[in-house]
Design a protein around this motif. Structure first.
Motif, PDB file in Angstrom:
ATOM      1  N   GLU A 165       0.849  -1.297  -0.024  1.00 53.08           N
ATOM      2  CA  GLU A 165      -0.008   0.114  -0.047  1.00 53.08           C
ATOM      3  C   GLU A 165       0.835   1.329  -0.083  1.00 53.08           C
ATOM      4  N   PRO A 166       0.739   2.074  -0.982  1.00 55.64           N
ATOM      5  CA  PRO A 166       1.278   3.135  -0.895  1.00 55.64           C
ATOM      6  C   PRO A 166       1.329   4.209   0.178  1.00 55.64           C
ATOM      7  N   GLN A 167       2.343   5.092   0.529  1.00 55.47           N
ATOM      8  CA  GLN A 167       2.040   5.870   1.834  1.00 55.47           C
ATOM      9  C   GLN A 167       2.500   7.214   1.085  1.00 55.47           C
ATOM     10  N   PRO A 168       1.365   8.013   0.803  1.00 49.48           N
ATOM     11  CA  PRO A 168       1.573   9.236   0.602  1.00 49.48           C
ATOM     12  C   PRO A 168       2.216  10.169   1.570  1.00 49.48           C
ATOM     13  N   GLY A 169       3.232  10.796   1.124  1.00 49.71           N
ATOM     14  CA  GLY A 169       3.843  11.615   2.219  1.00 49.71           C
ATOM     15  C   GLY A 169       3.124  12.822   2.623  1.00 49.71           C
ATOM     16  N   SER A 170       3.349  13.255   3.770  1.00 45.84           N
ATOM     17  CA  SER A 170       2.681  14.696   4.279  1.00 45.84           C
ATOM     18  C   SER A 170       3.040  15.725   3.323  1.00 45.84           C
ATOM     19  N   GLY A 171       4.013  15.705   2.658  1.00 49.61           N
ATOM     20  CA  GLY A 171       4.674  16.994   1.767  1.00 49.61           C
ATOM     21  C   GLY A 171       3.510  17.131   0.648  1.00 49.61           C
ATOM     22  N   GLU A 172       2.553  16.067   0.256  1.00 50.73           N
ATOM     23  CA  GLU A 172       2.018  16.477  -0.967  1.00 50.73           C
ATOM     24  C   GLU A 172       1.064  17.641  -0.839  1.00 50.73           C
ATOM     25  N   ALA A 173       0.976  18.694  -1.849  1.00 47.98           N
ATOM     26  CA  ALA A 173      -0.070  19.464  -1.809  1.00 47.98           C
ATOM     27  C   ALA A 173      -1.361  18.924  -2.161  1.00 47.98           C
ATOM     28  N   LYS A 189       8.442   9.473  17.617  1.00 49.95           N
ATOM     29  CA  LYS A 189       8.777   8.143  16.680  1.00 49.95           C
ATOM     30  C   LYS A 189       8.693   8.197  15.269  1.00 49.95           C
ATOM     31  N   LEU A 190       9.425   9.178  14.758  1.00 53.10           N
ATOM     32  CA  LEU A 190       9.660   9.295  13.438  1.00 53.10           C
ATOM     33  C   LEU A 190      10.617   8.548  12.829  1.00 53.10           C
ATOM     34  N   PHE A 191      10.346   8.085  11.515  1.00 55.62           N
ATOM     35  CA  PHE A 191      11.275   7.221  10.853  1.00 55.62           C
ATOM     36  C   PHE A 191      11.231   7.293   9.436  1.00 55.62           C
ATOM     37  N   THR A 192      12.140   6.994   8.625  1.00 53.14           N
ATOM     38  CA  THR A 192      11.898   7.226   7.253  1.00 53.14           C
ATOM     39  C   THR A 192      11.687   5.567   6.787  1.00 53.14           C
ATOM     40  N   PHE A 193      10.935   5.630   5.539  1.00 50.88           N
ATOM     41  CA  PHE A 193      10.638   4.465   5.009  1.00 50.88           C
ATOM     42  C   PHE A 193      11.066   4.534   3.388  1.00 50.88           C
ATOM     43  N   GLU A 194      11.227   3.284   2.945  1.00 53.19           N
ATOM     44  CA  GLU A 194      11.369   3.139   1.672  1.00 53.19           C
ATOM     45  C   GLU A 194      10.965   2.008   1.078  1.00 53.19           C
ATOM     46  N   TRP A 195      11.047   1.844  -0.554  1.00 53.86           N
ATOM     47  CA  TRP A 195      10.245   0.568  -0.942  1.00 53.86           C
ATOM     48  C   TRP A 195      11.418  -0.204  -1.132  1.00 53.86           C
ATOM     49  N   LYS A 196      11.402  -1.622  -0.810  1.00 52.97           N
ATOM     50  CA  LYS A 196      12.509  -2.446  -1.099  1.00 52.97           C
ATOM     51  C   LYS A 196      11.921  -3.414  -2.034  1.00 52.97           C
ATOM     52  N   GLU A 197      12.700  -3.475  -3.374  1.00 48.79           N
ATOM     53  CA  GLU A 197      12.215  -4.471  -4.473  1.00 48.79           C
ATOM     54  C   GLU A 197      12.327  -5.794  -3.899  1.00 48.79           C
ATOM     55  N   LYS A 198      13.545  -6.192  -3.091  1.00 46.76           N
ATOM     56  CA  LYS A 198      13.551  -7.427  -2.533  1.00 46.76           C
ATOM     57  C   LYS A 198      12.460  -7.514  -1.342  1.00 46.76           C
ATOM     58  N   GLY A 199      11.573  -8.319  -1.583  1.00 49.18           N
ATOM     59  CA  GLY A 199      10.513  -8.523  -0.539  1.00 49.18           C
ATOM     60  C   GLY A 199       9.221  -7.786  -0.967  1.00 49.18           C
ATOM     61  N   ASP A 200       9.481  -6.681  -1.822  1.00 46.28           N
ATOM     62  CA  ASP A 200       8.450  -6.227  -2.313  1.00 46.28           C
ATOM     63  C   ASP A 200       7.335  -5.556  -1.357  1.00 46.28           C
ATOM     64  N   ARG A 201       8.151  -4.669  -0.555  1.00 50.11           N
ATOM     65  CA  ARG A 201       7.458  -3.981   0.589  1.00 50.11           C
ATOM     66  C   ARG A 201       7.864  -2.770   0.796  1.00 50.11           C
ATOM     67  N   TRP A 202       7.124  -1.836   1.711  1.00 47.06           N
ATOM     68  CA  TRP A 202       7.712  -0.852   2.310  1.00 47.06           C
ATOM     69  C   TRP A 202       8.299  -1.079   3.476  1.00 47.06           C
ATOM     70  N   GLU A 203       9.475  -0.274   3.834  1.00 46.60           N
ATOM     71  CA  GLU A 203      10.393  -0.775   4.991  1.00 46.60           C
ATOM     72  C   GLU A 203      10.639   0.493   5.736  1.00 46.60           C
ATOM     73  N   ILE A 204      10.786   0.161   6.995  1.00 46.57           N
ATOM     74  CA  ILE A 204      11.245   0.976   7.823  1.00 46.57           C
ATOM     75  C   ILE A 204      12.867   1.235   7.658  1.00 46.57           C
ATOM     76  N   VAL A 205      13.570   2.468   7.183  1.00 46.06           N
ATOM     77  CA  VAL A 205      14.720   2.467   6.997  1.00 46.06           C
ATOM     78  C   VAL A 205      15.634   2.691   8.316  1.00 46.06           C
ATOM     79  N   THR A 206      15.280   4.182   8.744  1.00 47.72           N
ATOM     80  CA  THR A 206      16.204   4.454  10.014  1.00 47.72           C
ATOM     81  C   THR A 206      15.133   5.511  10.806  1.00 47.72           C
ATOM     82  N   ARG A 207      15.836   5.711  11.930  1.00 46.53           N
ATOM     83  CA  ARG A 207      15.042   6.633  12.954  1.00 46.53           C
ATOM     84  C   ARG A 207      16.164   7.666  13.272  1.00 46.53           C
ATOM     85  N   ALA A 208      17.420   7.670  12.316  1.00 47.89           N
ATOM     86  CA  ALA A 208      18.465   8.883  12.618  1.00 47.89           C
ATOM     87  C   ALA A 208      17.747  10.126  12.559  1.00 47.89           C
ATOM     88  N   PHE A 209      17.863  11.090  13.288  1.00 46.66           N
ATOM     89  CA  PHE A 209      17.640  12.320  13.120  1.00 46.66           C
ATOM     90  C   PHE A 209      17.675  13.160  11.666  1.00 46.66           C
TER      91      PHE A 209
END
Lengths: 368, 496
Positions: A79-87, B386-406
């Protein structure tokens, strides 16, 4: 005030309709819509109804979220996660699937295939009553108690009364707090039509063949439903013997062994005799097979069943023959010979998925 | 039809506006209208306005909103327009406590529109302008037919994000010219002549002619068009695309509306945070009655709810504003605090400065989302939220939490907010290859364009430019020139 948005809305629906019509042949032969069917609506994926822009590919961009989880944890599949930054001002850019009512879909199908409308026979119209849960009452049976509403009411009361203690937040509902779901009755006229689907599930009918039947019957069903207020469907499968099954079993059964088509026709006849008086019911038997029957003897029995009862009783009798590597395809020839002039007997060959479109027109093009 | 307020609602408005002004908010004069939810969906589909030009996309938005409402997924409680006077809409089914919350929230937005620098140059009579646009477009439809007009609007709409959101106000086409001004200096290089009578010998006629010729060639070559890359692609098209007058009229309307809405996209988090901060303050401290507290809390919790782990701009904005208020109240800023390494001391830090409210009003005036996040997002806040960044991982075909680094979280957030999360595209050359073709460049910042969209957008661009169009971009870290000549797409690898 709202006449202008009505115009815009109608314009939008028109565009959607055009897109669906454009792609209808593809949808029909692929059968992809069938899995997307809800109760009355079907969600149709529409490529490119969103306005093209120079924009980022979401997957490469990623985003920021909040909550529990360790690096490496999944965010949720696909499921795509639209970011908060979108206008987000009125962009509506995520509309990729349109819900279209089955009625509307049928009407698009009808237009595209130039299907005539059916004139139902019979006079009797029965009203059916449905219940819809749509409100909240102060009284009702416990089974219909609305927990959240009751709890909220109790919480309100205890705060207003000053008995609520945040350190010991226990809420005890009293009778006045309880809330119950309530319903209203919806009366619907029900006209009287029945589809009887019969299918050969003997060894020679493989998964591919059954898939063709599944796709074709979906569209036939959709069309007939749009022509009648209420409609019943019965399912019969047969090899050497016939039995009535539910929808799911109908599409997923595979037997080995021989084929006696007459067994299905007999059962069909019995069902009609017992439950569907041809005087007041519109009856649509459909039979799908690969055309292989046990014996010429049995085929003759089939034809006489058709001549004596099934055909006279029905609005039309439809036979669909799917190609199979094992089938001889004889039965359709027998039918053609036996009913050269009979308008109510319709046969159609379905060689492959691309043949479905044509075949639907064969069956429904007469407006019976 | 929208209705004016009932006497009861008028009373509530007077009450809430009183609180808002007591707290120091300085709103435009505020007009509320009462609407049914159908009307609310309509106004929302029109971007907050009661009237827009006819176009199917408003119908699409209306469909989406109505469906979402019907399924109980969302309900719009409130809509505010940046206009003087400020207009906002109330649902006719709202309870008193809903109405009060919405009103308090609306006064927050109203004050923000009036005082935040991003809106300073927006048209405060936009309600009239939108009505006017609607009339203009309807007239064009009568003259040229719905198909032609709608098709053209579709194309413009596809290019709508190609404006310069940093341009402080909208430039009018007539107000400036793209011609490179003739250089005031004499372009002909003459050798220095000490004595006038020698000049014919030192700078003979043939030499002068040669100089003149060379200067002409140089000038031709030097004439870049445009002289510098243009961020406001729509403006460039208005000035130079061979469009019919009626097409220019439509493009102008689309561009004007894009500029009007741009600041709202640039201040979404701050603006919603600000309005939420004020409704919460006004309600909990002044306006809510005892028997209303549950309904208020319920509604407020709804505003701050996050779906899954997606960021909610209301929540992010509110929490960050409260964090700022707390930091400036307790003096958690400046050299002394920054250099303090004792965690216990930091935690209990309190200089009792009480500067929080003042700081908030400063933030409300001078910041947008990018600068807001850039200046005030702290490592502590990132952890708390509890903020984090996420990215799409082709391997595994899913969105993944990448890091919580500021650093990464902040960087990603800023990246998403820059240019509203849209790619930055500029006009590089309006006379590409000396053939009148249009060359755009994508200022690539680590994320590729969505390819299918880029192709379709180029087609729309070519339809306006009426000559082949090209776009420089990076695909998989390689330079690429995407071209569309009116019939076919082409791709060419480029060396940078």
């Amino acid at each position: 005030m709202s006449s202008s948005i009505k115009q815009d809305h109608a314009r939008f629906r028109e565009i959607v309709r055009g897109r669906i019509k454009q792609n209808l042949r593809k949808y029909i032969s692929k059968g992809e819509l069938i899995g997307r069917q809800g109760k009355d609506l079907i969600s149709i994926p529409l490529p490119q109804i969103d306005v093209p822009r120079f924009r980022f590919g979401q997957k490469q961009q990623g985003g920021v979220g909040s909550g529990e989880g360790e690096p490496g944890d999944t965010m949720g599949q696909g499921e795509p996660q639209p970011g908060s930054g979108e206008a987000g001002e009125g962009e509506g850019q995520h509309v990729l699937e349109m819900d279209v009512s089955l009625d509307e879909l049928a009407s698009i199908l009808g237009e595209d295939l130039e299907l005539p409308r059916i004139e139902p026979k019979g006079k009797k119209s029965i009203e059916s009553v449905k219940l819809r849960y749509s409100g909240i009452h102060h009284v009702g049976p416990n089974a219909l108690r609305h927990f959240r509403r009751s709890f909220k009411q109790a919480l309100k009361r205890s705060i207003a009364a000053g008995t609520y203690d945040a350190k010991n937040p226990i809420i005890i509902p009293i009778r006045d707090d309880l809330r119950f779901r309530s319903w209203k009755e919806i009366r619907q006229p029900e006209s009287n039509a029945v589809i009887i689907l019969m299918m050969d599930v003997s060894g020679s009918m493989g998964d591919d063949q059954k898939e063709l039947v599944r796709i074709e019957t979906f569209w036939i069903d959709t069309w007939l439903r749009s022509q009648y207020e209420g409609i019943e469907t019965r399912y019969i499968i047969h090899d050497a013997v016939a039995r009535e099954v539910d929808r799911d079993t109908f599409f997923h059964t595979r037997e080995s062994g021989g084929t006696m088509i007459s067994s299905a026709y007999k059962l069909c006849k019995e069902i009609i005799e017992a439950e569907y008086d041809p005087e007041s019911w519109n009856i649509y038997p459909f039979h799908f097979s690969d055309g292989d029957n046990w014996s010429a003897e049995d085929s003759r029995l089939c034809l006489s069943l058709l001549k004596e009862s099934l055909v006279p009783w029905s609005n039309m009798f439809c036979y669909g023959q799917v190609d199979s590597p094992y089938g001889s395809g004889q039965f359709i020839k027998d039918l053609k010979e036996a009913f050269p002039q009979e308008e109510k007997v319709i046969w159609s060959e379905i060689p492959d998925r691309d043949g479905i479109y044509r075949s639907i027109k064969d069956f429904l093009g007469k407006g019976k | 039809m929208p209705k004016r307020l009932t006497p009861r609602l008028t009373e509530l408005q007077v009450e809430i506006e009183g609180y808002a002004r007591d707290y120091g908010l300085e709103p435009f004069s505020q007009i509320f209208e009462v609407v049914t939810y159908e009307e609310m969906n309509m106004v929302a589909a029109y971007g907050g306005f009661p009237k827009r030009y006819p176009h199917w996309r408003f119908g699409m938005e209306y469909e989406r909103l109505s469906k979402s409402y019907a399924y109980g997924l969302s309900k719009i409680y409130e809509l505010v327009i940046n206009n003087d006077p400020c207009y906002a809409y109330l649902l006719d089914t709202n309870s008193d406590v809903d109405s009060k919350t919405v009103m308090a929230h609306v006064y927050g937005h109203n004050d923000f529109f009036k005082n935040n620098f991003s809106f300073a140059h927006t048209n405060r009579k936009m309600l009239d302008a939108m009505g006017n646009h609607s009339t203009r477009v309807r007239r064009l439809i009568d003259k040229h037919g719905i198909e032609a007009v709608e098709t053209f609007i579709d194309r413009c709409y596809s290019l709508e994000n190609l404006i310069d959101p940093h341009s402080p106000f909208i430039r009018r086409v007539a107000a400036e010219s793209d011609e490179t001004e003739a250089s005031p200096r004499d372009p002909i290089h003459k050798l220095k002549v000490e004595r006038e009578y020698m000049s014919g010998y030192i700078n003979p006629e043939a030499f002068i002619a040669e100089q003149r010729e060379r200067a002409k060639v140089e000038r031709e070559q030097a004439r870049r068009f445009p002289p510098e890359p243009r961020r406001d692609v729509l403006h460039f098209l208005l000035a130079h695309a061979p469009l019919e007058p009626w097409e220019l009229d439509l493009l102008e309307i689309i561009r004007e509306e894009a500029y009007y809405f741009a600041p709202q996209g640039q201040t979404k988090i701050l603006n919603e945070g600000w309005a939420t901060y004020w409704h919460s303050k006004i309600m909990t401290q002044r306006a809510v009655r005892d028997d209303e507290i549950i309904d208020y809390a319920n509604a407020h919790a709804g505003v701050l709810a996050t779906s899954g782990r997606q960021l909610n701009p209301y929540k992010l904005g509110l929490e960050l504003l409260r964090d700022i208020e707390h930091r400036w109240d307790t003096g958690r800023f400046g050299k002394e605090f920054d250099e303090c390494r004792d965690m216990a001391e930091r935690r209990n830090w309190n200089r009792q400065l009480g500067l929080g409210r003042e700081k908030l009003f400063e933030v409300r005036k001078h910041y947008n989302d990018v600068t807001f996040i850039d200046a005030f997002l702290t490592p502590e806040f990132c952890i708390d939220q509890k903020l984090f960044t996420f990215e799409w991982k082709e391997k595994g075909d899913r969105w993944e939490i990448v890091t919580r680094a500021f650093r990464e979280v902040k960087q990603k957030l800023l990246g998403m907010l820059t240019n509203f999360g849209q790619p930055i595209i500029e006009v590089l050359d309006g006379n590409h290859e000396n053939r009148g073709e249009l060359l755009l460049v994508h200022r690539h910042e680590g994320v590729d364009l969505k390819q299918d969209h880029a192709h379709d957008t180029l087609e729309n661009l070519a339809a306006l430019w009426r000559r082949p169009v090209h776009l420089h971009t990076l695909v998989d870290e390689k330079g690429m020139l995407l071209s569309f000549d009116g019939r076919e797409h082409a791709e060419k690898a480029l060396e940078f």
